[in-house]
Design a protein around this motif. Sequence first.
Motif, PDB file in Angstrom:
ATOM      1  N   UNK A 592      47.518   5.941 -26.077  1.00  0.00           N
ATOM      2  CA  UNK A 592      48.744   6.035 -26.865  1.00  0.00           C
ATOM      3  C   UNK A 592      49.839   5.441 -25.990  1.00  0.00           C
ATOM      4  N   UNK A 593      50.392   4.319 -26.410  1.00  0.00           N
ATOM      5  CA  UNK A 593      51.439   3.662 -25.636  1.00  0.00           C
ATOM      6  C   UNK A 593      52.735   3.720 -26.441  1.00  0.00           C
ATOM      7  N   UNK A 609      47.239  10.473 -22.077  1.00  0.00           N
ATOM      8  CA  UNK A 609      47.294   9.823 -23.387  1.00  0.00           C
ATOM      9  C   UNK A 609      46.174   8.788 -23.543  1.00  0.00           C
ATOM     10  N   UNK A 610      45.085   8.973 -22.767  1.00  0.00           N
ATOM     11  CA  UNK A 610      43.946   8.057 -22.847  1.00  0.00           C
ATOM     12  C   UNK A 610      42.901   8.610 -23.808  1.00  0.00           C
ATOM     13  N   UNK A 611      42.442   7.779 -24.720  1.00  0.00           N
ATOM     14  CA  UNK A 611      41.451   8.191 -25.700  1.00  0.00           C
ATOM     15  C   UNK A 611      40.065   8.319 -25.068  1.00  0.00           C
ATOM     16  N   UNK A 612      39.289   9.252 -25.593  1.00  0.00           N
ATOM     17  CA  UNK A 612      37.862   9.351 -25.280  1.00  0.00           C
ATOM     18  C   UNK A 612      37.087   8.965 -26.537  1.00  0.00           C
ATOM     19  N   UNK A 613      35.960   8.283 -26.344  1.00  0.00           N
ATOM     20  CA  UNK A 613      35.128   7.913 -27.488  1.00  0.00           C
ATOM     21  C   UNK A 613      34.225   9.091 -27.852  1.00  0.00           C
ATOM     22  N   UNK A 621      42.220  11.894 -28.475  1.00  0.00           N
ATOM     23  CA  UNK A 621      42.806  12.498 -27.290  1.00  0.00           C
ATOM     24  C   UNK A 621      43.699  13.640 -27.754  1.00  0.00           C
ATOM     25  N   UNK A 622      43.625  14.779 -27.058  1.00  0.00           N
ATOM     26  CA  UNK A 622      44.481  15.926 -27.360  1.00  0.00           C
ATOM     27  C   UNK A 622      45.666  15.890 -26.390  1.00  0.00           C
ATOM     28  N   UNK A 633      55.132   4.644 -31.177  1.00  0.00           N
ATOM     29  CA  UNK A 633      53.930   4.408 -30.376  1.00  0.00           C
ATOM     30  C   UNK A 633      52.991   3.441 -31.083  1.00  0.00           C
ATOM     31  N   UNK A 634      52.035   2.945 -30.313  1.00  0.00           N
ATOM     32  CA  UNK A 634      50.868   2.210 -30.822  1.00  0.00           C
ATOM     33  C   UNK A 634      49.630   2.752 -30.115  1.00  0.00           C
TER      34      UNK A 634
END
Length: 701
Positions: A592-593, A609-613, A621-622, A633-634
């Motif tokens: 999430x940027x 804010x880094x996604x996990x697959x 991401x929580x 954000x994007x």
Amino acid sequence: MKFEKSLLALALAGVLTACGGSSGGGSDPDPEPPVPGVVDISVELAKRPVDERLTCYQGMGEETCNLRIYQVMVEAFIDGDTNFDYNTAYGNSHHKGDIQGIINSLDYIESLGMNAIWLTPVFQSNTSDARLNGTGYFAGDYFTVDNNFGTKEQLKTLVDEAHARGLYVFLDGVFGHHSGDVSASPENRMPTNGEDQGSGKQAVYPDDLDFYIEVATYWVKELKIDGWRLDQAYQVPAEHWEDIRTAVEAASATVTYTNNEGDEVNPLGYMVGEIWRSAGEIASQGYGTDANPALLSNFDFPTRYATVETFAVNEGGSGDRAATHLDTGMMSLLAYPEHAQPNLMIGNHDILRFGDLLQRGGLANPDEAEYWARHKAAFAFMAAYSGPITLYYNDEIGYEVPGFAQQVSNTTCADQGLCDDHVARSSGRIEGVSTLVGDTPVELTAEEADLKQYVADLMTIRAENPALYNGSRTHIHSDEYIYIDRKDAGDNNVLVMVNTKGVEANVTILGTAIGSDGQLVNLMSDAAVEIAAGEYAVTLPAFGTAFFDIVSPTAEGPSLGDGDNLVGEGPLADCDAPDAGEIGPLGVEMFIRGDYEGGNNYAATPDSHKFAYKGDNIYQVVVNEPRPASFGFKFADSDWSSEFAVENSGAVNIGTEQTMTPAAGAGTQSNIFVPEAGDYVYSFRINASNDGGELMVSKCE
């Protein structure tokens, strides 16, 4: 001075709207076809309760909340004395503006309904760049008036004449950088030469604190100025803004002047910071905390961007957004501590004029009625803002640079005066005043005169209605077209309605939605709207605005809906899904940027804010949101090779699955309002071709 732009905002969906029809209970078996160019909108409940957290939302009569500031770029404005000319500077003006030219314009500024003026820096400059010296933003002697602008005696006359007209005077304080070769103060202090700042040096704190306190208090005591606009305020640590602010307040208490009403008053002691960044950064770098307040006021860049992106476009060309986008900007104020008094402007000397933005977006040209109507709508929204507001000179007459929208930026734009960051520094046009000594006094066109009078009427209404500048805000409704707020300060209750689009809107509002059971009286025309069968019918023309006095407010106030359900359903709402242990089909780490706190205005990729697959093409991401917040954000990787947002850069509706599409480039972000603290899962499901899918933000139960 320009530092960086933040394409900011956040939004909420409107309530109970219908285009070309009514959202009432029954259905017409043989409905009339909708009238082309007309929308029908029904409002049955208010969207959100009263906001009275910030100082200017409490109806306490704060004078600083009522500031209506007229900004002047000194070197570009009016030539009043041929003995004082720069003849060169950035921008496309005559470069002959001076202090006498501002004195000559005071009657006009007063007639416009403004009650304060802000002058760009007037202190002596001595850099090797003559054009930069004309701006005044790298001072060499903070205690001497620039001899290309006039004399100290003329500046004193300006302050005295302004005060006699009921106008406060604010100077521009550059306390974070200087020319690098600075003259000693009367008390023999000099600032430190810190890091290079292009044509000068950065100040060093706390070493330079006493020097800048001397500067800030000297002009209050010497000329009785009413305070400062603070350039690049992030350059001064927040804790030292508290030191400078309290010193200015103390100095203001030691001197008095006679105002236009014959009263002996102290200078106002107002200070407003320029921090051209996200709301979170403005909060931390400018406002400090409620326990340790730094500045009390900063320019509201997030709402500025929301405003121009709704009624025009931003500098990147993105805009013409829905009315909900205005609410997005207003919700960014949640990031600020309670003592904050945000100051809303639409233009200044570092950004494009509103008229040039309209043309850059291909929305309207000066020979079209829509050009002037969009100006009026934007200024009306600003007039209803709780807190100080600032108007850039000649925006009130719709000034634009002919042909600028068609110009292509190139390496010679600075020589042509056509770079984005200084093209608005154009020669002043003040009705009844000569722009250059010896010229014929300016006469406005019919369109310019009409817009100027409209702005003056807005300022009069604002001054007479504390609910507008110092009132709590109940957000009644916003949708694609219409924005509605109720503003309250004591027994002054005003309904604000703005049509942000070029279509006529028929708006039906239940009296219970706005807390009214009697007449609504238009503050501009005195026309009354009667309540019938418990509802009001108001027609807003394209880009039309109405300010209504709520004559008979009910004791219950506006009737609110149940609020949004923040918890979604399905796999995208799962806060506890196990990781799949692989990187996923995109083949890159996604984040999430955005301009949230810690996001470094889209530049950072924090692990939080880094996604996990999670498998099945789902990334999650929580994120813990410790307080209500709003930000843009994007979903993107570290090098921006993949960028996604809600379809058409729409707002996020928490708890709802929405379509996700690629969102490349500036101004394509989505915006979110987080109404309460807690854990939220941000999720997206990428499609088979990796070019879209679905996304959701859901609160974790």
